[in-house]
Structure formats: C-alpha cells, structure tokens
Design a protein around this motif. Structure first.
Motif, PDB file in Angstrom:
ATOM      1  N   SER A  76     100.104  62.627  58.259  1.00  0.00           N
ATOM      2  CA  SER A  76     101.103  61.757  58.681  1.00  0.00           C
ATOM      3  C   SER A  76     100.912  60.448  58.555  1.00  0.00           C
ATOM      4  N   TYR A  77      99.493  59.857  58.755  1.00  0.00           N
ATOM      5  CA  TYR A  77      98.933  58.487  58.445  1.00  0.00           C
ATOM      6  C   TYR A  77      99.297  57.898  59.894  1.00  0.00           C
ATOM      7  N   GLY A  78      99.627  58.632  60.816  1.00  0.00           N
ATOM      8  CA  GLY A  78      99.874  57.990  62.011  1.00  0.00           C
ATOM      9  C   GLY A  78     100.662  56.968  62.207  1.00  0.00           C
ATOM     10  N   VAL A  79     100.237  55.948  62.904  1.00  0.00           N
ATOM     11  CA  VAL A  79     101.141  54.698  62.989  1.00  0.00           C
ATOM     12  C   VAL A  79     100.973  53.843  61.824  1.00  0.00           C
ATOM     13  N   TYR A  80     100.103  54.265  61.071  1.00  0.00           N
ATOM     14  CA  TYR A  80      99.981  53.246  60.074  1.00  0.00           C
ATOM     15  C   TYR A  80     100.908  53.759  58.553  1.00  0.00           C
ATOM     16  N   LYS A  81     101.718  54.924  59.084  1.00  0.00           N
ATOM     17  CA  LYS A  81     102.877  55.409  57.945  1.00  0.00           C
ATOM     18  C   LYS A  81     103.881  54.568  57.804  1.00  0.00           C
ATOM     19  N   SER A  82     104.130  54.144  56.548  1.00  0.00           N
ATOM     20  CA  SER A  82     105.244  53.195  56.441  1.00  0.00           C
ATOM     21  C   SER A  82     106.593  54.132  56.011  1.00  0.00           C
ATOM     22  N   LYS A  83     107.872  53.716  56.667  1.00  0.00           N
ATOM     23  CA  LYS A  83     109.023  54.553  56.377  1.00  0.00           C
ATOM     24  C   LYS A  83     109.439  54.350  54.910  1.00  0.00           C
ATOM     25  N   TYR A  84     108.892  53.513  54.325  1.00  0.00           N
ATOM     26  CA  TYR A  84     109.083  53.336  52.826  1.00  0.00           C
ATOM     27  C   TYR A  84     108.098  53.874  51.733  1.00  0.00           C
ATOM     28  N   GLU A  85     108.347  55.088  51.379  1.00  0.00           N
ATOM     29  CA  GLU A  85     107.338  55.846  50.635  1.00  0.00           C
ATOM     30  C   GLU A  85     107.242  55.547  49.322  1.00  0.00           C
ATOM     31  N   LYS A  86     108.269  54.700  48.490  1.00  0.00           N
ATOM     32  CA  LYS A  86     108.351  54.533  47.154  1.00  0.00           C
ATOM     33  C   LYS A  86     108.589  53.022  46.936  1.00  0.00           C
ATOM     34  N   LEU A  87     108.093  52.479  45.802  1.00  0.00           N
ATOM     35  CA  LEU A  87     108.247  51.048  45.535  1.00  0.00           C
ATOM     36  C   LEU A  87     108.797  51.288  43.829  1.00  0.00           C
ATOM     37  N   PHE A  88     110.018  50.582  43.673  1.00  0.00           N
ATOM     38  CA  PHE A  88     110.582  50.616  42.589  1.00  0.00           C
ATOM     39  C   PHE A  88     110.533  49.174  42.304  1.00  0.00           C
ATOM     40  N   VAL A  89     110.162  48.490  41.017  1.00  0.00           N
ATOM     41  CA  VAL A  89     109.820  47.124  40.534  1.00  0.00           C
ATOM     42  C   VAL A  89     110.404  46.969  39.267  1.00  0.00           C
ATOM     43  N   PHE A  90     111.138  45.744  39.445  1.00  0.00           N
ATOM     44  CA  PHE A  90     111.957  45.208  38.238  1.00  0.00           C
ATOM     45  C   PHE A  90     111.710  43.762  38.018  1.00  0.00           C
ATOM     46  N   GLY A  91     111.421  43.382  36.758  1.00  0.00           N
ATOM     47  CA  GLY A  91     111.137  42.013  36.609  1.00  0.00           C
ATOM     48  C   GLY A  91     110.363  41.765  35.125  1.00  0.00           C
ATOM     49  N   ASP A  92     109.401  40.676  35.567  1.00  0.00           N
ATOM     50  CA  ASP A  92     108.596  40.163  34.182  1.00  0.00           C
ATOM     51  C   ASP A  92     107.282  40.235  34.577  1.00  0.00           C
ATOM     52  N   SER A  93     106.447  39.454  34.037  1.00  0.00           N
ATOM     53  CA  SER A  93     105.039  39.265  34.114  1.00  0.00           C
ATOM     54  C   SER A  93     104.413  39.144  35.566  1.00  0.00           C
ATOM     55  N   TYR A  94     105.260  38.554  36.134  1.00  0.00           N
ATOM     56  CA  TYR A  94     104.836  38.321  37.553  1.00  0.00           C
ATOM     57  C   TYR A  94     104.515  39.667  38.384  1.00  0.00           C
ATOM     58  N   VAL A  95     105.323  40.694  37.914  1.00  0.00           N
ATOM     59  CA  VAL A  95     105.090  42.021  38.718  1.00  0.00           C
ATOM     60  C   VAL A  95     104.851  43.018  37.798  1.00  0.00           C
TER      61      VAL A  95
END
Length: 348
Positions: free
Chosen positions: A29-48
């Motif tokens: 469960s990752y205890g208190v360290y668990k984030s409620k955001y489990e996925k990241l979707f990235v849109f953009g250019d070379s900076y990301v």
C-alpha cells in the motif's frame, strides 16, 4: 528443556510475524507515502520528452552522461521535468509512447516528442492534438479504464517550438499578438479534451524566458538575457493564466493548474549568476555546458571520421543549461524545487 526453549522463543516469533506483516502491508500500500495519483500522462516537447524522438541527438553521446549514464532519449545530461513530476507523485517515470509495447504502462504514458508544438512544427512529429489522439486510442483499446484516468495526473509543456517556427518563418512581430491568441485558444481546446477523457488534474507549464536561452543570449556573449524577446513569453503567460482561471471557474473546481517555468528559470539563473560573479570559477548559468564547434552549436556532433565536434564543461552538475535550449539535470532540479508549492496546491 525443549518446552522451555519454545516458550522463550514464542514472543520473538510473534514479533517477527507482526513485523513481516507490517512490512508486507507497507510494501503493497506504500503506507502514508502512497500518492492518490497512480499514473502520469505527459504531452509536449523536448522539455518533457523522455525517449520518443528516437532519431534526435538525444540518443547520442554525451546526452545522458549524468543519468542514466548513457544516451536514453532525454534532451539533457540526466533527468528532465517529467522525471521530477513523477517523483513528486511518488511513481516511476511513465513509459515513452514509442516503447509502450515493450515496457510497463502501469505508471502512464509519455506522449511528448522533441521539436513538436501545439501546431505542426515538425514534418513528421506528432503535435499536441495527435498526442492526445494517441491517448484516446489507448482508452478505446481498454488499455486504461475510467478508474485509471480518475487517478491520473497530466503534465503539459508545449508552445516554445511554435514561437520558434513563427519567428523562423520571417513573420513580423506585429502579427505575434494574433498568433499568441490562436495558440492559446488551441491549448485551451486541447487541455479541455484531456479533461473530458477523464483526467481531473492537469498541470500546464508556462512558457520559459526564451530570451535567456544560450542560442539567443549569445548575442550578448552570454552576459545577459535578451529582454525584448522575453516580452513574448510574458504576454503568452498572462493570457494563458487568464484562460486557465476561466476554465476552472467554468468547471467549478480546480482541474487546471499552471507551473511557472518563466519565473523559476529566471530565479534560478539569477541565483547562479550571483554566485558566478562572486566566484568566476563557477559556471555562468547563461552559457551551455555542451557546446558545438559549428555555428549551429550542435551538442554531440561528430564528423565522418568520428572526431568529436563539441566540448563539455567540467561540471555539468553546476551548470544550468545543457545545450542551446535545454537545462541540465541540475537546472531542472532547481526549477522543480521552485515549482513544488504549485504542485502541492494543484493536488490538494
């Protein structure tokens, strides 16, 4: 004797059992360290972008020398903004879309592609609309469920290449106001579309100070930013902030947030510049670490015989810019540190 030994060991066995269960529970469960955001979707250019543009210089030495120790598709010596946002969410960096079939998609997908923009800035590179199309296809293929998207975070960093293309096409600056309005109108359409697909937290990077890029400030011999060109991102960001505020009012909650790359860049550069003035042995933050020998100043360039046509600074970890337009890992970390309060505000 055996009975006494068992009685003596029993409490120890119970303690070990409890500790094992707690450890396993924490692991799952990752205890208190668990984030409620489990996925990241990235849109953009070379900076990301973390590896989608496989035909770029980002897959050549010396890119990646700081992390992961070899070229890995990041336009940097190491980590970029995407990596730091993922660490903030306490998840692994999402897989580049190019490698989705051979890599874990558990932590989301990075659709960003170096050189692309809101509009079509590359002949064969996916602009932001096409990147969102790719996410929509994955949803249609049931790769991601509605629940997945509800617990996801989106990062958008785009528009720098749009302005570069605008200026290269020899248009007069009198046309830039209408161009900015059309650009931000399309960004608005795009981020609303991301929200409609089911993602409820979207961070949009403001445009950085383009007049401070080494490719631009070399006209000042890397002594100062070209302030007149920084008027472009200042105006862009002002309109974008107004637009984002209106969108949140329309939705009735904070879905869209902004990351002030402009002031984070300026603040970091100013801090490093003062240190450089006090100690000239330190790196000038307006000068890039990796310099090409040609007029294009191409980092990583070699001639037909394999002879290196670039030079590296002694300590990339003390520089702000890696090449003509991209920060180092050190630069991105400093910028990310200044963005954390905005990230906390967006997810709270």
């Amino acid at each position: 004797m055996a009975k006494q030994l068992i009685n003596a060991l029993l409490p120890l066995v119970l303690v070990l059992f409890i500790l094992t269960e707690v450890a396993e529970g924490t692991k799952k469960s990752y205890g208190v360290y668990k984030s409620k955001y489990e996925k990241l979707f990235v849109f953009g250019d070379s900076y990301v972008d973390t590896g989608n543009f496989i035909h770029s210089s980002s897959y050549k030495i010396p890119y990646g020398i700081t992390f992961p120790g070899k070229p890995a598709g990041r336009f940097c010596d190491g980590r970029v903004l995407t990596d730091y946002i993922a660490s903030f969410l306490k998840i692994e960096t999402p897989t580049p879309y190019t490698f989705r079939k051979s890599s874990n998609q558990q932590y989301g997908i990075n659709f960003a592609y170096g050189g692309t923009g809101v509009f079509q800035t590359l002949v064969d590179g996916p602009n932001m609309t096409v990147q969102i199309d790719s996410l929509e296809k994955l949803i249609q293929q049931n790769v991601y469920t509605k629940q997945d998207l509800n617990s996801s975070f989106a990062l958008v960093s785009v528009s720098g290449n749009d302005y570069t293309a605008f200026l290269v096409n020899n248009r007069t600056l009198t046309e830039i106001k209408s161009f900015t309005e059309s650009l931000i109108n399309q960004i608005s359409i795009n981020i609303q579309r991301i929200h409609k697909l089911g993602i409820n937290k979207i961070a949009i990077g403001l445009l950085g100070p383009i007049g401070c890029l080494p490719s631009i400030n070399r006209v000042t011999f890397h002594l100062a930013c070209v302030d007149i060109l920084n008027k472009i991102p200042e105006n862009h960001n002002k309109i974008l902030l107004q637009n984002v505020s209106q969108l949140n009012q329309r939705v009735g909650k904070t879905v869209f947030g902004t990351l002030d790359l402009y002031n984070a860049f300026l603040s970091t550069i100013e801090t490093m510049k003062k240190k450089h003035e006090e100690d000239p042995s330190l790196m000038n933050p307006l000068e890039q670490c990796c310099k090409g020998e040609d007029l294009a100043q191409t980092c990583g360039k070699v001639d037909d015989s394999g002879e290196v046509k670039y030079s590296l600074c002694d300590k990339p970890e003390l520089s702000f810019f890696w090449d003509n337009v991209h920060p180092t890992q050190n630069g991105w970390h400093a910028v990310y540190t200044l963005l954390q309060s905005s990230l906390h505000q967006l997810i709270s």
